[in-house]
Design a protein around this motif. Structure first.
Motif, PDB file in Angstrom:
ATOM      1  N   GLU A  36       0.844  -1.196   0.000  1.00 39.79           N
ATOM      2  CA  GLU A  36       0.000   0.000   0.000  1.00 39.79           C
ATOM      3  C   GLU A  36       0.883   1.253   0.000  1.00 39.79           C
ATOM      4  OE1 GLU A  36      -3.502   2.267   2.563  1.00 39.79           O
ATOM      5  OE2 GLU A  36      -2.929   0.210   3.106  1.00 39.79           O
ATOM      6  N   TYR A  58       0.017  -0.046  -4.476  1.00 40.36           N
ATOM      7  CA  TYR A  58      -1.432   0.147  -4.579  1.00 40.36           C
ATOM      8  C   TYR A  58      -1.844   1.356  -3.746  1.00 40.36           C
ATOM      9  CZ  TYR A  58      -2.575  -4.488  -6.606  1.00 40.36           C
ATOM     10  OH  TYR A  58      -2.699  -5.586  -7.413  1.00 40.36           O
ATOM     11  N   ASP A  60      -5.210   1.857  -2.910  1.00 38.63           N
ATOM     12  CA  ASP A  60      -6.385   1.483  -2.123  1.00 38.63           C
ATOM     13  C   ASP A  60      -6.154   0.130  -1.442  1.00 38.63           C
ATOM     14  OD1 ASP A  60      -8.924   0.837  -1.129  1.00 38.63           O
ATOM     15  OD2 ASP A  60      -9.931   1.860  -2.798  1.00 38.63           O
ATOM     16  N   LYS A  62      -8.157  -1.944  -0.092  1.00 40.31           N
ATOM     17  CA  LYS A  62      -9.129  -3.012  -0.397  1.00 40.31           C
ATOM     18  C   LYS A  62      -8.728  -3.788  -1.642  1.00 40.31           C
ATOM     19  CE  LYS A  62     -12.788  -0.629  -3.066  1.00 40.31           C
ATOM     20  NZ  LYS A  62     -12.234   0.727  -3.146  1.00 40.31           N
ATOM     21  N   ASP A  63      -8.015  -3.124  -2.555  1.00 42.27           N
ATOM     22  CA  ASP A  63      -7.544  -3.819  -3.753  1.00 42.27           C
ATOM     23  C   ASP A  63      -6.415  -4.804  -3.409  1.00 42.27           C
ATOM     24  OD1 ASP A  63      -9.329  -2.512  -5.426  1.00 42.27           O
ATOM     25  OD2 ASP A  63      -7.963  -0.816  -5.739  1.00 42.27           O
ATOM     26  N   TRP A  65      -6.162  -6.395  -0.478  1.00 42.73           N
ATOM     27  CA  TRP A  65      -6.847  -7.531   0.148  1.00 42.73           C
ATOM     28  C   TRP A  65      -7.497  -8.423  -0.926  1.00 42.73           C
ATOM     29  CZ3 TRP A  65      -6.913  -8.976   5.267  1.00 42.73           C
ATOM     30  CH2 TRP A  65      -6.468  -8.054   6.215  1.00 42.73           C
ATOM     31  N   LYS A  66      -8.092  -7.785  -1.940  1.00 44.08           N
ATOM     32  CA  LYS A  66      -8.810  -8.528  -2.988  1.00 44.08           C
ATOM     33  C   LYS A  66      -7.844  -9.358  -3.841  1.00 44.08           C
ATOM     34  CE  LYS A  66     -10.389  -6.102  -6.424  1.00 44.08           C
ATOM     35  NZ  LYS A  66      -9.612  -6.609  -7.612  1.00 44.08           N
ATOM     36  N   ASP A  67      -6.683  -8.797  -4.161  1.00 46.48           N
ATOM     37  CA  ASP A  67      -5.764  -9.438  -5.092  1.00 46.48           C
ATOM     38  C   ASP A  67      -4.766 -10.391  -4.422  1.00 46.48           C
ATOM     39  OD1 ASP A  67      -6.999  -8.026  -7.067  1.00 46.48           O
ATOM     40  OD2 ASP A  67      -5.382  -6.569  -7.364  1.00 46.48           O
ATOM     41  N   TYR A  84     -12.888  -7.694   4.277  1.00 42.91           N
ATOM     42  CA  TYR A  84     -11.941  -8.111   3.257  1.00 42.91           C
ATOM     43  C   TYR A  84     -11.540  -9.584   3.395  1.00 42.91           C
ATOM     44  CZ  TYR A  84     -11.293  -3.019   2.930  1.00 42.91           C
ATOM     45  OH  TYR A  84     -11.484  -1.668   2.810  1.00 42.91           O
TER      46      TYR A  84
END
Length: 363
Positions: A36, A58, A60, A62-63, A65-67, A84
């Motif tokens: 991040e 990154y 954000d 949340k991106d 955590w998503k990836d 998340y």
């Protein structure tokens, strides 16, 4: 594997889960690392440092955590991060689940594989807890001494002077944090007493610190120690379990007004009757005229030292986990770090504490 490292959002937490050097090692093992933006600034690492190591930045969290397949942090996720969580996500961080039923349930419900630094255990003890225990022990004296001055009530100097007695320091527990506290207090000239249940440990410490007053930890010695103490450091530990209440309500009658109590065990629920987590922004509270320092992330106030020390210990285990989780969990040290897996609590003391389903991991 995709490995993510987000900025810590716990109040006054400035450490970062991965240094650029550690991130580069993961990348050399064939993994991708997502960082991040600005996650490492407070620990002395720029975004450019991570880019030069081969990381992707990154904006954000949340991106990330998503990836990510694996998240490497310092402190336990807080409530706003629970959404998340996802099945089979690996979270590798300090968890202290015995002090957090809500987090434990969230990890179980989302079937997260949670591996806790503080319960990884090998022949040396608790290798990933050790560096932060050392930092917390030293800070307990540094911060406790501050509140012996007019920042607190007693207005005394820990070390005293040639004509004025030094402060009386009582340390409960002779493990890593207690010994680190002892080293600093003793070398500053404080009159130091240490209680422990292990007689051999007391003999070892007495040999190293000849002027140290060592006593077996029992009710009589605790009460006598509390009567004299200006500063009390509670450094007890039951690995993975809720901390025992060492200083109970009835003990407060023996403690002088204005004395300072520092609870290093606050991450595991606290070992003092009045313990409740505080922050570096608002570190103390007063009960019965006694100052309580219960900061739940003490090493966060020295983020560069703490981050470097932590990464030195967590990197070897983290690489094994990232390279092959199944093979990593065949390692007894890492297996002891497994706290939740596929919808079950795998640390029995935590499952029993919260009456949650327990299942031993099958290799």
């Amino acid at each position: 594997m995709n490995i993510g490292c987000v900025k810590e959002i716990k109040v006054n937490e400035s450490r970062v889960g991965l240094t650029p050097k550690s991130a580069k090692v993961y990348i050399e093992h064939g993994h991708q690392v997502f960082i991040e933006k600005d996650a490492g600034l407070a620990s002395g690492f720029s975004n450019e440092d991570y880019l030069n190591a081969g990381c992707m930045i990154y904006s954000d969290p949340k991106d990330i955590w998503k990836d990510s397949d694996m998240i490497i942090k310092v402190k336990e996720p807080i409530k706003k991060e629970y959404p998340y969580f996802k099945e089979n996500l690996i979270i590798y961080t300090y968890l202290h689940l015995a002090a957090d039923e809500e987090l434990t349930k969230a990890l179980v419900e989302r079937k997260v594989t949670a591996i806790a630094y503080e319960t990884i255990q090998d022949e040396t003890g608790l290798p990933c807890l050790r560096p932060m225990s050392e930092v917390a022990g030293k800070l307990s004296i540094q911060e406790g001494a501050r509140y012996l001055t007019k920042h607190g009530e007693l207005g005394i100097l820990l070390s005293g002077t040639q004509t004025v007695d030094a402060a009386n320091v009582l340390i409960i527990g002779g493990g890593v944090s207690g010994t680190a506290a002892l080293s600093l207090a003793y070398n500053l000239g404080a009159k130091t007493t240490l209680l422990d249940i292990n007689e051999n440990r007391l003999i070892e410490l007495k040999e190293k610190y000849p002027k140290l007053n060592t006593l077996i930890s029992n009710e009589e010695n605790l009460v006598n120690g509390l009567k004299d103490a200006d500063l009390v450091i509670s450094a007890v530990l039951l690995p993975g379990a809720k901390a025992p209440k060492i200083i109970r309500k009835e003990h407060y009658q023996f403690i002088k007004k204005g004395a300072v109590l520092v609870d290093i065990a606050i991450d595991q629920g606290g070992s003092l009757h009045y313990s409740r987590p505080t922050t570096h922004k608002d570190p103390i509270f007063i009960e019965e005229g006694i100052i309580h320092y219960c900061v739940a992330n003490m090493p966060g106030i020295v983020p560069k030292t703490s981050t470097l020390a932590l990464n030195h210990q967590t990197l070897p285990f983290g690489l094994k986990i990232a390279d092959n989780l199944k093979e990593a969990l065949a390692n007894e040290a890492i297996l002891k770090g497994l706290n939740t897996y596929q919808g079950y609590v795998t640390l029995k003391v935590v499952a029993d504490l919260f009456n949650l389903p327990y299942k031993k991991y099958e290799k």
